[in-house]
Write a protein that holds these residues in place. Structure first.
Motif, PDB file in Angstrom:
ATOM      1  N   UNK A 250      14.562  36.618 154.849  1.00 21.73           N
ATOM      2  CA  UNK A 250      13.528  35.662 154.432  1.00 21.73           C
ATOM      3  C   UNK A 250      13.906  34.972 153.127  1.00 21.73           C
ATOM      4  N   UNK A 251      14.535  35.709 152.234  1.00 20.36           N
ATOM      5  CA  UNK A 251      14.919  35.115 150.946  1.00 20.36           C
ATOM      6  C   UNK A 251      16.048  34.099 151.099  1.00 20.36           C
ATOM      7  N   UNK A 252      16.761  34.155 152.237  1.00 14.65           N
ATOM      8  CA  UNK A 252      17.860  33.217 152.481  1.00 14.65           C
ATOM      9  C   UNK A 252      17.407  31.926 153.156  1.00 14.65           C
ATOM     10  N   UNK A 253      16.153  31.845 153.556  1.00 17.03           N
ATOM     11  CA  UNK A 253      15.664  30.624 154.215  1.00 17.03           C
ATOM     12  C   UNK A 253      15.675  29.450 153.238  1.00 17.03           C
ATOM     13  N   UNK A 254      15.920  28.237 153.742  1.00 14.06           N
ATOM     14  CA  UNK A 254      15.947  27.062 152.864  1.00 14.06           C
ATOM     15  C   UNK A 254      14.664  26.918 152.053  1.00 14.06           C
ATOM     16  N   UNK A 255      14.805  26.496 150.836  1.00 15.14           N
ATOM     17  CA  UNK A 255      13.661  26.412 149.917  1.00 15.14           C
ATOM     18  C   UNK A 255      12.589  25.454 150.416  1.00 15.14           C
ATOM     19  N   UNK A 256      12.992  24.422 151.169  1.00 10.31           N
ATOM     20  CA  UNK A 256      12.013  23.427 151.620  1.00 10.31           C
ATOM     21  C   UNK A 256      11.200  23.885 152.826  1.00 10.31           C
ATOM     22  N   UNK A 257      11.578  25.028 153.421  1.00 13.30           N
ATOM     23  CA  UNK A 257      10.806  25.562 154.546  1.00 13.30           C
ATOM     24  C   UNK A 257       9.611  26.345 154.022  1.00 13.30           C
TER      25      UNK A 257
END
Length: 415
Positions: A250-257
């Motif tokens: 979850x921490x690796x998901x793109x910031x804009x998501x």
């Protein structure tokens, strides 16, 4: 059903929120005409109960969880049991086991068997253990003492954390053993002298409790900060569930998501996982709900968009079989992502009715989550296929019918 065929079911603990598959099986057997009495090695620790527990009619008897807590009860059981021939039949196997497993737990199992036999529950004439580790040890010793046949349901941790010698001997002593995944079935079959005594029986789901979801899951795609995609997971906070891997993903998901993650379940690692979410900078997107009953869990499936479970093989060999929560979520048309561990691929076929990634791989899990977050149409397609699979192949009536036939076959041989 003849009272001479009453089954004493030996359980590690009862009732337990994390073992709904056992409770629904017990209820199914009662409805099929079997008379049961439940014998638990531990008293309940959960503060809540599922509705299914209140529907089970069987009496519940509790053995001493630790022998030193009830020494006089154990001593009285020894005095009552030692004069019987069955005590000496069981003593030899126990001493052989103790030489190979010099632990207090081994002694406790024998002491619990003494109490079970001395305080025999009514007119039960059959013993059935749920889990092939501790409950099956108590059951095997009690079977020898009482001269009553026994059978076993093996699941996941109990298979993979038990030594081969112990599994092999229990498989030889039980009239039959059922297990709930093909991987478990193949492992047990390889250790059984008589392979015909091992049977594969998927737990299935009580679809009356998980009826068709008449609504629609959302079209969220992670673009609206006011309406984030809802990711849910149900499971105990223990190593084999892989929640540390899921948090890293979850921490690796793109910031804009934009997403929100809800965890349902209790467990020893909850505090550690909360701290980890804070260190990863995602604590404000994570909610820890603790244990919920089945009705609340059903509601959460229906309002969520993605179900995630990062199963792994823990350092001690512990692992899931086929997590029942994946079957539950699939029944509600919820798109699932999980890992290629144990029985998960027996339910989820990658790309057809869900997404399967390698275990211990946060990057692969993050990519799968991102794809599902961004593509609501894909979620709908996978969820629909998952529901179709569950409703055609995982109805718990099939497993109850199989168990009933196994019991009745044994009884017909004895009559």
């Amino acid at each position: 059903m003849s009272p001479h065929r009453k089954i004493a079911v030996v359980l590690k603990g009862y009732p337990r929120l994390s073992e709904t598959f056992i409770a629904q099986e017990l209820l199914g057997l009662e409805r099929a005409g079997h008379e049961l009495v439940l014998v638990a090695l531990r008293r309940p620790t959960d503060r809540k109960r599922h509705p299914v527990h209140d529907e089970i009619r069987a009496e519940v008897h509790y053995l001493p969880e630790y022998l030193h807590d009830e020494p006089w009860r154990v001593f009285r059981a020894l005095l009552r049991t030692a004069p019987r021939a069955g005590f000496w039949r069981a003593l030899g196997p126990f001493l052989r086991d103790l030489r190979r497993d010099r632990t207090r737990n081994r002694v406790r199992r024998f002491g619990q068997a003494l109490v079970l036999v001395a305080e025999w529950p009514g007119d039960a004439r059959w013993l059935h253990a749920h889990f092939i580790h501790t409950p099956a040890s108590v059951t095997a010793y009690a079977s020898l003492m009482a001269g009553v046949p026994w059978t076993c349901s093996a699941h996941a941790k109990d298979i993979w954390t038990s030594s081969d010698w112990e599994l092999s001997e229990k498989l030889g002593g039980a009239r039959w053993t059922v297990t709930c995944t093909r991987t478990g079935f193949e492992h047990l079959s390889s250790l059984a002298e008589e392979k015909s005594r091992v049977h594969l029986s998927y737990h299935g789901l009580d679809l009356d409790r998980f009826p068709v979801f008449e609504g629609n899951h959302s079209k969220r795609d992670g673009s609206d900060p006011a309406d984030p995609v809802r990711i849910v997971s149900v499971g105990r906070a223990v190593a084999k569930k892989g929640y540390d891997v899921l948090l890293k993903a979850l921490s690796l998901l793109p910031a804009q998501l934009h997403w929100r993650f809800d965890h349902i379940g209790a467990g020893d690692l909850t505090k550690e996982l909360r701290a980890m979410a804070g260190n990863l900078g995602i604590a404000d997107r994570v909610r820890w709900d603790g244990a919920l009953d089945q009705k609340d869990v059903l509601a959460r499936y229906r309002e969520s968009d993605v179900f995630a479970l990062a199963c792994r093989i823990a350092s001690d060999g512990d692992r899931d079989g086929l997590p029942n929560v994946l079957v539950e979520a699939s029944s509600q048309r919820l798109a699932c992502v999980s890992t290629a561990v144990s029985g998960v691929p027996e339910l989820i076929e990658h790309g057809r009715n869900g997404v399967v990634v390698p275990p211990e791989d946060p990057s692969a899990l993050a990519k799968a989550l991102e794809q599902l977050i961004r593509d609501p149409d894909l979620r709908q397609r996978l969820g629909s296929a998952a529901e179709e699979r569950v409703r055609s192949d995982f109805d718990h009536h099939s497993s109850v019918r199989q168990l009933s036939e196994l019991f009745r076959d044994e009884w017909s041989k004895a009559s």
